[in-house]
Motif scaffolding. Structure first.
Motif, PDB file in Angstrom:
ATOM      1  N   TYR A 138       0.855  -1.192   0.000  1.00  0.00           N
ATOM      2  CA  TYR A 138       0.000   0.000   0.000  1.00  0.00           C
ATOM      3  C   TYR A 138       0.887   1.236   0.000  1.00  0.00           C
ATOM      4  O   TYR A 138       1.873   1.313   0.730  1.00  0.00           O
ATOM      5  CB  TYR A 138      -0.895   0.007   1.242  1.00  0.00           C
ATOM      6  CG  TYR A 138      -1.821   1.201   1.351  1.00  0.00           C
ATOM      7  CD1 TYR A 138      -3.083   1.190   0.761  1.00  0.00           C
ATOM      8  CD2 TYR A 138      -1.437   2.331   2.062  1.00  0.00           C
ATOM      9  CE1 TYR A 138      -3.933   2.288   0.871  1.00  0.00           C
ATOM     10  CE2 TYR A 138      -2.279   3.431   2.172  1.00  0.00           C
ATOM     11  CZ  TYR A 138      -3.527   3.404   1.576  1.00  0.00           C
ATOM     12  OH  TYR A 138      -4.352   4.483   1.689  1.00  0.00           O
ATOM     13  N   PHE A 139       0.525   2.194  -0.858  1.00  0.00           N
ATOM     14  CA  PHE A 139       1.245   3.466  -0.884  1.00  0.00           C
ATOM     15  C   PHE A 139       0.269   4.563  -1.285  1.00  0.00           C
ATOM     16  O   PHE A 139      -0.415   4.463  -2.306  1.00  0.00           O
ATOM     17  CB  PHE A 139       2.401   3.419  -1.881  1.00  0.00           C
ATOM     18  CG  PHE A 139       3.180   4.696  -1.956  1.00  0.00           C
ATOM     19  CD1 PHE A 139       3.925   5.137  -0.884  1.00  0.00           C
ATOM     20  CD2 PHE A 139       3.156   5.480  -3.102  1.00  0.00           C
ATOM     21  CE1 PHE A 139       4.645   6.329  -0.937  1.00  0.00           C
ATOM     22  CE2 PHE A 139       3.864   6.670  -3.175  1.00  0.00           C
ATOM     23  CZ  PHE A 139       4.609   7.092  -2.084  1.00  0.00           C
ATOM     24  N   ALA A 140       0.170   5.584  -0.449  1.00  0.00           N
ATOM     25  CA  ALA A 140      -0.745   6.690  -0.710  1.00  0.00           C
ATOM     26  C   ALA A 140      -0.048   8.004  -0.401  1.00  0.00           C
ATOM     27  O   ALA A 140       0.833   8.071   0.459  1.00  0.00           O
ATOM     28  CB  ALA A 140      -2.012   6.549   0.130  1.00  0.00           C
ATOM     29  N   VAL A 141      -0.461   9.041  -1.122  1.00  0.00           N
ATOM     30  CA  VAL A 141       0.130  10.366  -0.952  1.00  0.00           C
ATOM     31  C   VAL A 141      -0.984  11.386  -0.748  1.00  0.00           C
ATOM     32  O   VAL A 141      -1.918  11.456  -1.552  1.00  0.00           O
ATOM     33  CB  VAL A 141       0.976  10.777  -2.178  1.00  0.00           C
ATOM     34  CG1 VAL A 141       1.583  12.168  -1.969  1.00  0.00           C
ATOM     35  CG2 VAL A 141       2.061   9.751  -2.455  1.00  0.00           C
ATOM     36  N   ASP A 142      -0.889  12.152   0.325  1.00  0.00           N
ATOM     37  CA  ASP A 142      -1.772  13.305   0.505  1.00  0.00           C
ATOM     38  C   ASP A 142      -0.889  14.537   0.351  1.00  0.00           C
ATOM     39  O   ASP A 142      -0.145  14.903   1.259  1.00  0.00           O
ATOM     40  CB  ASP A 142      -2.411  13.277   1.895  1.00  0.00           C
ATOM     41  CG  ASP A 142      -3.469  14.368   2.065  1.00  0.00           C
ATOM     42  OD1 ASP A 142      -3.433  15.350   1.286  1.00  0.00           O
ATOM     43  OD2 ASP A 142      -4.313  14.247   2.962  1.00  0.00           O
ATOM     44  N   ALA A 143      -0.938  15.142  -0.810  1.00  0.00           N
ATOM     45  CA  ALA A 143      -0.032  16.246  -1.137  1.00  0.00           C
ATOM     46  C   ALA A 143      -0.686  17.620  -1.009  1.00  0.00           C
ATOM     47  O   ALA A 143      -0.108  18.623  -1.420  1.00  0.00           O
ATOM     48  CB  ALA A 143       0.505  16.060  -2.561  1.00  0.00           C
ATOM     49  N   THR A 144      -1.890  17.650  -0.461  1.00  0.00           N
ATOM     50  CA  THR A 144      -2.579  18.933  -0.313  1.00  0.00           C
ATOM     51  C   THR A 144      -2.481  19.425   1.126  1.00  0.00           C
ATOM     52  O   THR A 144      -2.819  18.707   2.065  1.00  0.00           O
ATOM     53  CB  THR A 144      -4.066  18.804  -0.700  1.00  0.00           C
ATOM     54  OG1 THR A 144      -4.658  17.730   0.053  1.00  0.00           O
ATOM     55  CG2 THR A 144      -4.200  18.494  -2.183  1.00  0.00           C
ATOM     56  N   PHE A 145      -2.021  20.647   1.299  1.00  0.00           N
ATOM     57  CA  PHE A 145      -1.883  21.250   2.624  1.00  0.00           C
ATOM     58  C   PHE A 145      -3.172  22.004   2.964  1.00  0.00           C
ATOM     59  O   PHE A 145      -3.202  23.223   3.060  1.00  0.00           O
ATOM     60  CB  PHE A 145      -0.679  22.189   2.627  1.00  0.00           C
ATOM     61  CG  PHE A 145       0.629  21.495   2.365  1.00  0.00           C
ATOM     62  CD1 PHE A 145       1.440  21.106   3.419  1.00  0.00           C
ATOM     63  CD2 PHE A 145       1.038  21.230   1.066  1.00  0.00           C
ATOM     64  CE1 PHE A 145       2.656  20.468   3.184  1.00  0.00           C
ATOM     65  CE2 PHE A 145       2.256  20.596   0.823  1.00  0.00           C
ATOM     66  CZ  PHE A 145       3.062  20.204   1.880  1.00  0.00           C
ATOM     67  N   ASP A 146      -4.254  21.203   3.114  1.00  0.00           N
ATOM     68  CA  ASP A 146      -5.571  21.810   3.251  1.00  0.00           C
ATOM     69  C   ASP A 146      -6.246  21.478   4.578  1.00  0.00           C
ATOM     70  O   ASP A 146      -7.429  21.760   4.772  1.00  0.00           O
ATOM     71  CB  ASP A 146      -6.476  21.351   2.100  1.00  0.00           C
ATOM     72  CG  ASP A 146      -6.582  19.829   1.996  1.00  0.00           C
ATOM     73  OD1 ASP A 146      -6.017  19.134   2.862  1.00  0.00           O
ATOM     74  OD2 ASP A 146      -7.233  19.347   1.045  1.00  0.00           O
TER      75      ASP A 146
END
Length: 198
Positions: free
Chosen positions: A176-184
């Protein structure tokens, strides 16, 4: 009567060394891992504190059927930051072998809409997957043989990567690999890898 006594005593003598061997391999494996780590300290890792209690370790079986051997995954702290810490791991088995554990860790580029982080993510492209030793904010589940990492990009934790690996065939494979790239301020990752290796 004497012959019966000899037979019964023999059973006891055979049982005790087996139990001792079962206990001793763990202690020996742990000691070998500690010695190996001290002698082969990764460049960014802190010096081990010999006054501390023994490092965390997790028992598992390596191999299948007749080729199986007992081993320990041994954890050593590496770096400690404001909101993240890292660790490295060694595999130390009952045969006296110690080896470094490495983890496939995707490297990627994030393309934001219009080139602005606040505008949201357009695409995330993985361009290579090197093997690394350090795991960020690690957590290991012995029951599923799963190592998890949550690498925060800032203290708030709303931007991060999350990775999981399962141990199979003598190594950790990414599941599993996930990215949360939003600084929100939201928890809304994009999942790039999700698979079952069992």
């Amino acid at each position: 009567m004497p012959s019966r006594l000899l037979i019964w005593t023999g059973v006891i003598l055979l049982a005790v060394p087996a139990t001792a061997r079962e206990e001793n391999w763990r202690a020996d494996a742990l000691e070998k891992a500690q010695d190996y780590h001290a002698a082969n300290l990764p460049p960014l890792c802190m010096e081990p504190d010999t006054s501390e209690t023994e490092p965390p370790s997790f028992e598992l079986q390596v191999g299948e059927e007749t080729a199986a051997r007992q081993a320990l995954i041994v954890e050593f702290p590496c770096q400690i930051g404001a909101y993240s810490q890292t660790a490295v791991y060694l595999l130390s088995d009952q045969q006296g072998t110690v080896s470094q554990i490495v983890f496939p860790a995707p490297k990627f580029d994030v393309n934001y809409v219009g080139g602005e982080e606040s505008a949201g993510v357009d695409t995330i492209v993985v361009y290579e997957t090197p093997y690394l030793r350090e795991v960020v904010n690690p957590s290991y589940d012995p029951s599923s043989r799963t190592m998890s990492e949550r690498n925060k990009w800032r203290g708030l934790g709303d931007a991060y990567t999350e990775t999981r690996w399962q141990f199979k065939n003598g190594k950790f494979e990414i599941t599993y690999f996930a990215v949360d790239a939003t600084f929100d301020g939201k928890d809304d990752p994009i999942v790039l890898i999700e698979r079952d290796i069992w």
